[in-house]
Motif scaffolding. Structure first.
Motif, PDB file in Angstrom:
ATOM      1  N   UNK A 159       6.154  -0.907   5.841  1.00  0.00           N
ATOM      2  CA  UNK A 159       6.400  -1.042   7.346  1.00  0.00           C
ATOM      3  C   UNK A 159       5.723  -0.027   8.012  1.00  0.00           C
ATOM      4  N   UNK A 160       5.258   1.175   7.395  1.00  0.00           N
ATOM      5  CA  UNK A 160       4.427   2.313   8.167  1.00  0.00           C
ATOM      6  C   UNK A 160       3.310   2.515   7.546  1.00  0.00           C
ATOM      7  N   UNK A 161       2.970   1.469   6.755  1.00  0.00           N
ATOM      8  CA  UNK A 161       1.386   1.304   6.215  1.00  0.00           C
ATOM      9  C   UNK A 161       0.460   1.143   7.162  1.00  0.00           C
ATOM     10  N   UNK A 162      -0.790   1.268   7.347  1.00  0.00           N
ATOM     11  CA  UNK A 162      -1.682   0.923   8.034  1.00  0.00           C
ATOM     12  C   UNK A 162      -2.338  -0.348   7.552  1.00  0.00           C
ATOM     13  N   UNK A 163      -2.686  -0.968   8.472  1.00  0.00           N
ATOM     14  CA  UNK A 163      -3.612  -2.432   8.437  1.00  0.00           C
ATOM     15  C   UNK A 163      -5.000  -2.226   8.020  1.00  0.00           C
ATOM     16  N   UNK A 164      -5.142  -2.369   6.739  1.00  0.00           N
ATOM     17  CA  UNK A 164      -6.577  -2.063   6.144  1.00  0.00           C
ATOM     18  C   UNK A 164      -7.476  -3.333   6.084  1.00  0.00           C
ATOM     19  N   UNK A 165      -6.971  -4.518   6.641  1.00  0.00           N
ATOM     20  CA  UNK A 165      -7.965  -5.684   6.495  1.00  0.00           C
ATOM     21  C   UNK A 165      -9.467  -5.428   7.003  1.00  0.00           C
ATOM     22  N   UNK A 166      -9.611  -4.616   8.020  1.00  0.00           N
ATOM     23  CA  UNK A 166     -10.714  -4.195   8.549  1.00  0.00           C
ATOM     24  C   UNK A 166     -11.461  -2.959   7.927  1.00  0.00           C
ATOM     25  N   UNK A 167     -10.918  -2.563   6.800  1.00  0.00           N
ATOM     26  CA  UNK A 167     -11.423  -1.598   6.016  1.00  0.00           C
ATOM     27  C   UNK A 167     -12.274  -1.917   4.879  1.00  0.00           C
ATOM     28  N   UNK A 168     -13.539  -1.848   5.044  1.00  0.00           N
ATOM     29  CA  UNK A 168     -14.208  -2.114   3.933  1.00  0.00           C
ATOM     30  C   UNK A 168     -14.037  -1.672   2.413  1.00  0.00           C
ATOM     31  N   UNK A 169     -14.008  -0.317   2.471  1.00  0.00           N
ATOM     32  CA  UNK A 169     -13.851   0.263   1.285  1.00  0.00           C
ATOM     33  C   UNK A 169     -12.724   1.433   1.408  1.00  0.00           C
ATOM     34  N   UNK A 194      -2.614  -0.975   1.733  1.00  0.00           N
ATOM     35  CA  UNK A 194      -3.166  -0.266   0.545  1.00  0.00           C
ATOM     36  C   UNK A 194      -2.060   0.404  -0.277  1.00  0.00           C
ATOM     37  N   UNK A 195      -1.841  -0.142  -1.623  1.00  0.00           N
ATOM     38  CA  UNK A 195      -0.767   0.123  -2.212  1.00  0.00           C
ATOM     39  C   UNK A 195      -1.275   1.154  -3.332  1.00  0.00           C
ATOM     40  N   UNK A 196      -0.640   2.284  -3.476  1.00  0.00           N
ATOM     41  CA  UNK A 196      -1.298   3.260  -4.812  1.00  0.00           C
ATOM     42  C   UNK A 196      -0.481   3.098  -6.016  1.00  0.00           C
ATOM     43  N   UNK A 236      -1.177   4.742   3.439  1.00  0.00           N
ATOM     44  CA  UNK A 236      -1.114   3.616   2.352  1.00  0.00           C
ATOM     45  C   UNK A 236       0.489   3.308   2.544  1.00  0.00           C
ATOM     46  N   UNK A 237       0.604   2.517   1.489  1.00  0.00           N
ATOM     47  CA  UNK A 237       2.293   2.022   1.319  1.00  0.00           C
ATOM     48  C   UNK A 237       2.951   3.248   0.641  1.00  0.00           C
ATOM     49  N   UNK A 238       4.063   3.611   1.045  1.00  0.00           N
ATOM     50  CA  UNK A 238       4.712   4.776   0.442  1.00  0.00           C
ATOM     51  C   UNK A 238       5.816   3.926  -0.693  1.00  0.00           C
ATOM     52  N   UNK A 239       5.879   4.959  -1.726  1.00  0.00           N
ATOM     53  CA  UNK A 239       6.634   4.337  -2.821  1.00  0.00           C
ATOM     54  C   UNK A 239       7.515   5.292  -3.544  1.00  0.00           C
TER      55      UNK A 239
END
Length: 363
Positions: A272-282, A229-231, A291-294
């Motif tokens: 590299x430290x972001x969560x895998x959200x492929x199983x997160x519906x919403x 997830x990227x903000x 989420x991805x840090x930026x």
């Protein structure tokens, strides 16, 4: 008056040290002039604009319109592959002139098509390590592999949720806009331009956009990998992503307001430290989802205009609809970037090349 940045001062000092040798002492006055000029090109402490060119604007090559560019990638022969969103892939001979002004001329063009011979809304591009091309289309969305001659070779799997509604939850024309391959060639990443229907915002109110990865198994085959997830900034979409070379990503966010113009921001993101959200519906998916840090490198609206002109209202006439980004040179902690705007074959817009130098902060 723009203040002198540490980045610009350091870059100028390094350039001066490289040039002042016993055999090139006569170049000292020219170097001093360049050093004095460097702060005037700073967009931020991390980013400097070296130059721009409109030479490709509204040009034709072998009967094809040169424009509608949505992505760039350095090819194996040193040319720059430039993807048109009208199902064409150009090869550009790109050079740096003067203080860094990019010049380019087309040398090849090939046509692309889907499995039925139909057109693509081609947006993202990677030149793979064997020279084949990976190309996204926003229509389904899809990632297809093509030979150098434009022959379709295959297609990668895409999660159902990322398909355009009603098949999935993606909004039409807001899907795979960016594509990049991480160092080592084993991880491919595509960026959605906007959020899926049903996905929300992070704690700061920024919409969460999905980045889909594939992991390479064997010489060419890619299987679905983690999703992140990227903000994105409110009101902007993800126009392009490019590997920074150390596991991080350069992310180009872009938006347009009629009567005001374009907003274009360059971020450095670390998945590299972001969560895998492929199983997160919403999304956001709860407190455990990271989420991805930026980090903002530059708002390109803050760059000096360098005498550029615009054909429609812009807060900075240098800006247009910037969509493509490629790293053309690395070294000394700095990257040289080539960017391109998509003119949409519109008389009010410009096909413009930009050359930037970026000094990356430490991880």
């Amino acid at each position: 008056m723009r203040t002198r940045s540490a980045f610009a001062a350091t870059a100028a000092a390094l350039a001066a040290a490289a040039c002042l040798t016993p055999t090139t002492a006569a170049a000292a006055p020219r170097q001093a002039q360049a050093q004095a000029h460097a702060p005037a090109r700073a967009c931020s402490p991390s980013v400097r604009i070296d130059g721009f060119s409109d030479a490709l604007d509204k040009a034709t090559f072998q009967g094809s319109f040169v424009g509608n560019f949505s992505a760039l990638a350095v090819d194996k022969d040193g040319t720059v592959a430039a993807l048109s969103d009208r199902s064409q892939l150009f090869s550009l001979d790109v050079r740096q002139e003067g203080r860094g002004t990019p010049s380019a001329k087309p040398v090849r063009v090939v046509n692309l098509a889907d499995e039925k011979g139909g057109p693509l809304d081609s947006e993202g591009l990677v030149v793979d390590r064997d020279g084949t091309r990976l190309v996204t289309s926003e229509t389904e969305p899809s990632v297809r592999r093509y030979g150098k001659d434009g022959k379709l070779l295959g297609r990668l799997p895409v999660p159902g949720a990322l398909q355009v509604a009603p098949a999935g939850r993606a909004v039409s024309n807001q899907t795979f806009e960016g594509l990049t391959l991480q160092p080592g060639g084993r991880t491919l990443i595509a960026s959605m331009e906007q959020s899926l229907t049903g996905d929300g915002q992070d704690a700061a109110g920024r919409p969460l956009v999905r980045l889909q990865t594939w992991q390479r198994h064997g010489r060419q085959e890619f299987a679905l990998g983690p999703q992140y997830a990227y903000p994105a900034d409110k009101g902007l979409g993800v126009a392009e992503i490019t590997a920074a070379g150390d596991g991080r990503l350069l992310v180009l966010e872009r938006g347009f307001t009629p009567g005001v113009g374009n907003t274009v921001r360059l971020y450095l993101a670390d998945p590299r430290r972001a969560s895998d959200v492929s199983a997160v519906t919403n999304l956001p998916g709860g407190a455990a989802t990271r989420p991805v840090g930026k980090k903002l490198l530059a708002d390109l609206g803050a760059c000096p205009s360098l005498g550029a002109t615009a054909r429609q209202p812009q807060q900075n006439p240098l800006l247009d609809n910037i969509e493509g980004l490629a790293v053309t040179k690395r070294g000394g902690g700095s990257l040289r970037l080539l960017l391109v705007s998509d003119d949409n074959q519109n008389a009010a817009q410009i096909t413009r090349l930009y050359s930037l130098t970026v000094r990356l902060p430490r991880p």
